[in-house]
Motif scaffolding. Structure first.
Motif, PDB file in Angstrom:
ATOM      1  N   PRO A  36       0.805  -1.224   0.000  1.00 30.24           N
ATOM      2  CA  PRO A  36       0.000   0.000   0.000  1.00 30.24           C
ATOM      3  C   PRO A  36       0.841   1.279   0.000  1.00 30.24           C
ATOM      4  CG  PRO A  36      -0.755  -1.510   1.705  1.00 30.24           C
ATOM      5  CD  PRO A  36       0.549  -2.043   1.191  1.00 30.24           C
ATOM      6  N   PHE A  37       0.256   2.325  -0.579  1.00 29.51           N
ATOM      7  CA  PHE A  37       0.851   3.662  -0.596  1.00 29.51           C
ATOM      8  C   PHE A  37      -0.056   4.605   0.181  1.00 29.51           C
ATOM      9  CE2 PHE A  37       0.704   7.930  -2.424  1.00 29.51           C
ATOM     10  CZ  PHE A  37       1.993   8.338  -2.151  1.00 29.51           C
ATOM     11  N   TYR A  38       0.546   5.433   1.010  1.00 30.73           N
ATOM     12  CA  TYR A  38      -0.195   6.463   1.736  1.00 30.73           C
ATOM     13  C   TYR A  38       0.492   7.799   1.535  1.00 30.73           C
ATOM     14  CZ  TYR A  38      -2.662   2.799   4.254  1.00 30.73           C
ATOM     15  OH  TYR A  38      -3.431   1.710   4.566  1.00 30.73           O
ATOM     16  N   ASP A  39      -0.271   8.779   1.095  1.00 34.26           N
ATOM     17  CA  ASP A  39       0.183  10.166   1.065  1.00 34.26           C
ATOM     18  C   ASP A  39      -0.315  10.764   2.381  1.00 34.26           C
ATOM     19  OD1 ASP A  39      -0.462  13.108   0.694  1.00 34.26           O
ATOM     20  OD2 ASP A  39       0.664  12.725  -1.144  1.00 34.26           O
ATOM     21  N   LEU A  40       0.592  11.271   3.199  1.00 31.39           N
ATOM     22  CA  LEU A  40       0.208  11.751   4.526  1.00 31.39           C
ATOM     23  C   LEU A  40      -0.846  12.854   4.456  1.00 31.39           C
ATOM     24  CD1 LEU A  40       0.599  11.447   7.576  1.00 31.39           C
ATOM     25  CD2 LEU A  40       2.481  13.097   7.416  1.00 31.39           C
ATOM     26  N   ASP A  41      -0.715  13.773   3.508  1.00 30.72           N
ATOM     27  CA  ASP A  41      -1.726  14.834   3.386  1.00 30.72           C
ATOM     28  C   ASP A  41      -3.097  14.254   3.058  1.00 30.72           C
ATOM     29  OD1 ASP A  41       0.030  16.867   4.021  1.00 30.72           O
ATOM     30  OD2 ASP A  41       0.314  17.543   1.958  1.00 30.72           O
ATOM     31  N   TRP A  42      -3.134  13.279   2.144  1.00 29.77           N
ATOM     32  CA  TRP A  42      -4.421  12.652   1.800  1.00 29.77           C
ATOM     33  C   TRP A  42      -4.993  11.913   2.999  1.00 29.77           C
ATOM     34  CZ3 TRP A  42      -2.693   9.935  -3.367  1.00 29.77           C
ATOM     35  CH2 TRP A  42      -2.356  10.920  -4.303  1.00 29.77           C
ATOM     36  N   TYR A  43      -4.113  11.267   3.747  1.00 32.41           N
ATOM     37  CA  TYR A  43      -4.542  10.542   4.942  1.00 32.41           C
ATOM     38  C   TYR A  43      -5.156  11.519   5.955  1.00 32.41           C
ATOM     39  CZ  TYR A  43      -4.369   7.254   8.864  1.00 32.41           C
ATOM     40  OH  TYR A  43      -4.694   6.448   9.916  1.00 32.41           O
ATOM     41  N   ARG A  47      -9.020  11.461   7.279  1.00 35.64           N
ATOM     42  CA  ARG A  47      -9.334  11.299   8.708  1.00 35.64           C
ATOM     43  C   ARG A  47     -10.047  12.523   9.288  1.00 35.64           C
ATOM     44  NH1 ARG A  47      -9.370   9.052  12.404  1.00 35.64           N
ATOM     45  NH2 ARG A  47      -7.484   8.882  13.627  1.00 35.64           N
ATOM     46  N   MET A  48      -9.649  13.710   8.831  1.00 38.18           N
ATOM     47  CA  MET A  48     -10.210  14.950   9.375  1.00 38.18           C
ATOM     48  C   MET A  48     -11.462  15.401   8.619  1.00 38.18           C
ATOM     49  SD  MET A  48      -8.169  15.358  11.865  1.00 38.18           S
ATOM     50  CE  MET A  48      -8.782  16.911  12.482  1.00 38.18           C
ATOM     51  N   ARG A  49     -11.679  14.793   7.452  1.00 36.26           N
ATOM     52  CA  ARG A  49     -12.806  15.163   6.579  1.00 36.26           C
ATOM     53  C   ARG A  49     -12.770  16.653   6.204  1.00 36.26           C
ATOM     54  NH1 ARG A  49     -14.869  10.782   9.370  1.00 36.26           N
ATOM     55  NH2 ARG A  49     -16.131   9.350   8.129  1.00 36.26           N
ATOM     56  N   LYS A  50     -11.537  17.156   6.008  1.00 35.42           N
ATOM     57  CA  LYS A  50     -11.300  18.534   5.573  1.00 35.42           C
ATOM     58  C   LYS A  50     -10.044  18.534   4.719  1.00 35.42           C
ATOM     59  CE  LYS A  50     -13.166  20.619   9.730  1.00 35.42           C
ATOM     60  NZ  LYS A  50     -12.922  21.367  10.929  1.00 35.42           N
ATOM     61  N   THR A  51      -9.947  19.521   3.825  1.00 35.35           N
ATOM     62  CA  THR A  51      -8.729  19.642   3.037  1.00 35.35           C
ATOM     63  C   THR A  51      -7.623  20.228   3.909  1.00 35.35           C
ATOM     64  OG1 THR A  51      -9.175  21.886   2.282  1.00 35.35           O
ATOM     65  CG2 THR A  51     -10.073  20.065   0.925  1.00 35.35           C
ATOM     66  N   GLU A  58      -8.440  27.137   9.294  1.00 40.66           N
ATOM     67  CA  GLU A  58      -9.115  27.072  10.595  1.00 40.66           C
ATOM     68  C   GLU A  58      -8.163  27.071  11.783  1.00 40.66           C
ATOM     69  OE1 GLU A  58     -11.721  23.686  10.628  1.00 40.66           O
ATOM     70  OE2 GLU A  58     -12.750  24.338   8.806  1.00 40.66           O
ATOM     71  N   LYS A  59      -7.046  26.363  11.661  1.00 42.19           N
ATOM     72  CA  LYS A  59      -6.174  26.150  12.815  1.00 42.19           C
ATOM     73  C   LYS A  59      -4.800  26.784  12.681  1.00 42.19           C
ATOM     74  CE  LYS A  59      -8.439  21.776  13.953  1.00 42.19           C
ATOM     75  NZ  LYS A  59      -9.139  22.196  15.148  1.00 42.19           N
ATOM     76  N   GLY A  60      -4.501  27.346  11.508  1.00 40.15           N
ATOM     77  CA  GLY A  60      -3.179  27.922  11.272  1.00 40.15           C
ATOM     78  C   GLY A  60      -2.153  26.816  11.074  1.00 40.15           C
ATOM     79  N   GLU A  61      -0.932  27.228  10.753  1.00 38.00           N
ATOM     80  CA  GLU A  61       0.098  26.227  10.493  1.00 38.00           C
ATOM     81  C   GLU A  61       0.413  25.415  11.743  1.00 38.00           C
ATOM     82  OE1 GLU A  61       4.414  25.456   8.397  1.00 38.00           O
ATOM     83  OE2 GLU A  61       3.870  27.536   8.865  1.00 38.00           O
ATOM     84  N   GLU A  62       0.457  26.065  12.892  1.00 37.16           N
ATOM     85  CA  GLU A  62       0.785  25.332  14.130  1.00 37.16           C
ATOM     86  C   GLU A  62      -0.245  24.233  14.422  1.00 37.16           C
ATOM     87  OE1 GLU A  62       1.113  26.230  18.878  1.00 37.16           O
ATOM     88  OE2 GLU A  62       1.733  27.829  17.514  1.00 37.16           O
ATOM     89  N   GLY A  63      -1.514  24.554  14.255  1.00 40.84           N
ATOM     90  CA  GLY A  63      -2.564  23.555  14.466  1.00 40.84           C
ATOM     91  C   GLY A  63      -2.472  22.420  13.469  1.00 40.84           C
ATOM     92  N   PHE A  64      -2.202  22.788  12.205  1.00 43.18           N
ATOM     93  CA  PHE A  64      -2.040  21.757  11.191  1.00 43.18           C
ATOM     94  C   PHE A  64      -0.871  20.837  11.533  1.00 43.18           C
ATOM     95  CE2 PHE A  64       0.249  20.205   7.459  1.00 43.18           C
ATOM     96  CZ  PHE A  64      -0.720  19.358   6.941  1.00 43.18           C
ATOM     97  N   ARG A  65       0.243  21.413  11.966  1.00 45.08           N
ATOM     98  CA  ARG A  65       1.443  20.605  12.242  1.00 45.08           C
ATOM     99  C   ARG A  65       1.218  19.626  13.397  1.00 45.08           C
ATOM    100  NH1 ARG A  65       3.927  20.723   7.488  1.00 45.08           N
ATOM    101  NH2 ARG A  65       4.369  22.845   6.845  1.00 45.08           N
TER     102      ARG A  65
END
Length: 183
Positions: A36-43, A47-51, A58-65
Motif C-alpha cells: 500500500p501507498f499512503y500520502d500523509l496529506d491525503w490521509y 481522517r479529518m474530513r477537511k482539506t 481554521e487552525k493555522g500552520e501550528e494547528g495543522f502541524r
C-alpha cells in the motif's frame, strides 16, 4: 515482491520539498513492491474530513502541524507500506528522528529551480504558496530550502530527482530508489 513481504515489516517514508515528486515516486514504488501507498496529506484529509487548506485556514500552520504529527504516528505503525510526507513534516517536533526510527527514509532532492518548475505545472492547491507572484514563490522556495535542507539531509537515503521530468525518468528514479533501499 513475495520476498519483500516475507522480510520483517518495513516502512519506506519519502520526504522532500513540495513538488519533488514524493507522491509520484511513492505510488510507483508501492505498485512495484505490491504494497500500500499512503500520502500523509491525503490521509489527514480523509481522517479529518477537511482539506489541508481548510485545516490551515481554521487552525493555522501550528494547528495543522500538530494534526500532521499525530497522523504521522498513525501511518508509521502500518507495516509494509510506502508513505509520502508533506514537505514540512520532517521539520517539526521530533518527526525526522521518529521517521528514521520507524522506517527507511528517502529524501527526494531537487534544486529550488526544478521545484518551482514542478509546482508551476502542478494542479494542487499549496496553502503556503497562495497569493504569491512567481518571483515571490521562487524566493520563498529558496528560503525554505535553506531552513529545511538540514532536516531532509537526516534521511537514511538521498535520491537526486532534478531530472525527473517525464515518465521514463520517473521509472529510472524508482529504480534508483529501489537500489538505495536494497529492494
Amino acid at each position: 515482491m513475495a520476498e519483500y513481504q516475507q522480510r520483517t515489516a518495513r516502512r519506506i517514508i519519502i520526504i522532500g520539498y513540495m513538488g519533488a515528486g514524493k507522491t509520484t515516486v511513492g505510488k510507483a514504488l508501492a505498485k512495484e513492491l505490491g504494497i500500500p501507498f499512503y500520502d500523509l496529506d491525503w490521509y489527514i484529509e480523509s481522517r479529518m474530513r477537511k482539506t489541508v487548506k481548510q485545516i490551515f485556514d481554521e487552525k493555522g500552520e501550528e494547528g495543522f502541524r500538530r494534526i500532521e504529527r499525530n497522523m504521522l504516528h498513525e501511518v508509521a505503525e502500518f507495516e509494509n507500506v510506502v508513505v509520502s510526507c508533506g514537505g514540512g513534516t520532517p521539520c517539526f517536533f521530533d518527526n525526522m528522528d521518529y521517521m528514521n526510527e520507524k522506517g527507511d527514509t528517502l529524501y527526494l532532492k531537487a534544486t529550488p529551480e526544478v521545484l518551482y518548475g514542478h509546482l508551476k505545472m502542478g494542479k494542487s492547491v499549496r496553502p503556503l504558496l497562495l497569493n504569491k507572484t512567481p518571483e515571490e514563490v521562487k524566493t520563498f522556495i529558496a528560503e525554505q530550502m535553506k531552513h529545511r535542507e538540514p532536516y531532509y539531509m537526516k534521511a537514511k537515503h538521498v535520491l537526486d530527482v532534478n531530472l525527473m521530468d517525464d515518465y521514463k525518468k520517473i521509472k529510472i528514479s524508482v529504480e534508483e530508489a529501489r537500489k538505495l533501499l536494497n529492494l
